[in-house]
Design a protein around this motif. Structure first.
Motif, mmCIF file in Angstrom:
data_model
loop_
_atom_site.group_PDB
_atom_site.id
_atom_site.type_symbol
_atom_site.label_atom_id
_atom_site.label_comp_id
_atom_site.label_asym_id
_atom_site.label_seq_id
_atom_site.Cartn_x
_atom_site.Cartn_y
_atom_site.Cartn_z
ATOM 1 N N LEU A 1 0.838 -1.204 0.000
ATOM 2 C CA LEU A 1 0.000 0.000 0.000
ATOM 3 C C LEU A 1 0.872 1.253 0.000
ATOM 4 N N ALA A 2 1.942 1.229 0.763
ATOM 5 C CA ALA A 2 2.840 2.386 0.814
ATOM 6 C C ALA A 2 3.424 2.683 -0.565
ATOM 7 N N GLU A 3 3.790 1.651 -1.298
ATOM 8 C CA GLU A 3 4.338 1.860 -2.637
ATOM 9 C C GLU A 3 3.297 2.484 -3.570
ATOM 10 N N ILE A 4 2.046 2.054 -3.436
ATOM 11 C CA ILE A 4 0.986 2.627 -4.278
ATOM 12 C C ILE A 4 0.780 4.100 -3.932
ATOM 13 N N ILE A 5 0.750 4.420 -2.654
ATOM 14 C CA ILE A 5 0.568 5.810 -2.234
ATOM 15 C C ILE A 5 1.738 6.664 -2.708
ATOM 16 N N ARG A 6 2.929 6.129 -2.572
ATOM 17 C CA ARG A 6 4.119 6.879 -2.991
ATOM 18 C C ARG A 6 4.082 7.184 -4.491
ATOM 19 N N ALA A 7 3.612 6.226 -5.263
ATOM 20 C CA ALA A 7 3.550 6.418 -6.716
ATOM 21 C C ALA A 7 2.462 7.398 -7.130
ATOM 22 N N GLN A 8 1.469 7.597 -6.256
ATOM 23 C CA GLN A 8 0.376 8.512 -6.571
ATOM 24 C C GLN A 8 0.542 9.861 -5.868
ATOM 25 N N ARG A 9 1.751 10.207 -5.567
ATOM 26 C CA ARG A 9 2.039 11.489 -4.919
ATOM 27 C C ARG A 9 1.447 12.649 -5.722
ATOM 28 N N PRO A 10 0.713 13.543 -5.061
ATOM 29 C CA PRO A 10 0.134 14.690 -5.783
ATOM 30 C C PRO A 10 1.230 15.539 -6.423
#
Length: 311
Positions: free
Chosen positions: A301-310
């Motif tokens: 999940l952290a990797e997905i959030i990191r990749a979707q950084r605003p």
């Protein structure tokens, strides 16, 4: 209502509490408010009250003392609360182990208010695309209450500013971002780069209300630079959008995180200024209980959030 004759401290040895009853008890003990606890568990207040009453009757103990004015945890409640939390944690681990193949089912995700509006527009569609079996439940709240929610099992993970300085929790840093100074149009600092934090001295600096970590971070910056902002009267705001609108109205200046710049400056006529390196800022991270069996899932999940950084 619970009959006082049942609260005699004698436990029925055949009684087995349900997880719903334990979750009701833990949530009420955390929030000290039946309405808030019910909302956090997505149940009605009568359902929550009945779950607690059934638990207390089954145990023969009063766990929560409630009146029209306050909610208190009794001595028996304080004694049993850690065990109730441990039971819920074990149940969560059991379900996670049964799933066995990554992120699926309900995920209770907490976010601080200065992150949620800017991360969720990109993150939620990506989660639907990549993890269709995952059902996120989003809880936006201040840092202290999110940490309480993690400790008591009301939340699975939380996205907030690091460090959390909380024991028993694991932190995965995601990314750092700078703070940007937002000013009214035509302000003397508008459009400047390389601004020193000392330039905030005597400026009317608008802040979020107490409890928001961005407020604390801004005040820490001022203290570290021996900066004394100017007066802003009784102006108070519970959201970053309101603070920015006050800036647009000429009531002062404020600091906002980089991820909020495009959204917030697009709602009003504003100017920005940027600080000289090393610019003040914050590090965001994903936080979860160290006792969880889902560490690998949360790393994904952290990797997905990191990749979707605003941007």
């Amino acid at each position: 209502m619970i009959s006082r004759t049942t609260l005699i401290g004698v436990t029925d040895q055949t009684y087995q509490p349900t997880l719903s009853q334990l979750r009701a008890f833990v949530a009420i003990a955390e929030y000290r408010h039946f309405g808030t606890a019910a909302a956090r568990l997505s149940v009605s207040q009568p359902t929550l009250s009945q779950a607690l009453a059934s638990l207390e009757n089954g145990l023969g103990l009063q766990l929560i003392e409630r009146s029209t004015r306050r909610v208190l945890v009794t001595a028996a409640g304080k004694r049993l609360l850690p065990q109730a939390m441990a039971t819920l944690e074990a149940a969560d681990r059991f379900v996670a182990s049964a799933a066995g193949d990554g992120l699926r089912g309900t995920l209770r995700l907490g976010l601080i208010p200065t992150v949620a509006p800017y991360v969720l527009p990109r993150l939620l569609p990506e989660l639907r695309r990549r993890l269709p079996a995952l059902v996120p439940h989003v809880i936006e709240d201040q840092t202290a209450r999110l940490l309480d929610g993690l400790r008591t099992g009301v939340l699975d993970v939380a996205l907030l500013a690091l460090p959390s300085e909380a024991t028993g929790l694991v932190e995965i840093p995601l990314y750092a971002e700078e703070f940007v100074l937002v000013t009214p149009p035509g302000h003397e600092l508008a459009g400047q780069t390389g601004v020193a934090p000392a330039a905030l001295d005597n400026l009317p600096l608008l802040l979020l209300d107490e409890g928001h970590c961005l407020r604390d971070q801004t005040l820490d910056l001022c203290r570290s630079q021996d900066v004394r902002p100017g007066p802003v009267g009784d102006t108070r705001a519970a959201s970053l959008a309101t603070v920015v609108q006050c800036v647009a109205g000429g009531l002062g200046v404020t600091l906002i995180p980089e991820m909020a710049v495009a959204t917030e400056t697009g709602r009003a006529t504003l100017d920005i200024a940027r600080f000289a390196p090393p610019a003040p800022g914050r590090t965001l991270g994903l936080v979860f209980r160290g006792s969880t069996a889902r560490t690998e899932d949360y790393e994904q999940l952290a990797e997905i959030i990191r990749a979707q950084r605003p941007v």
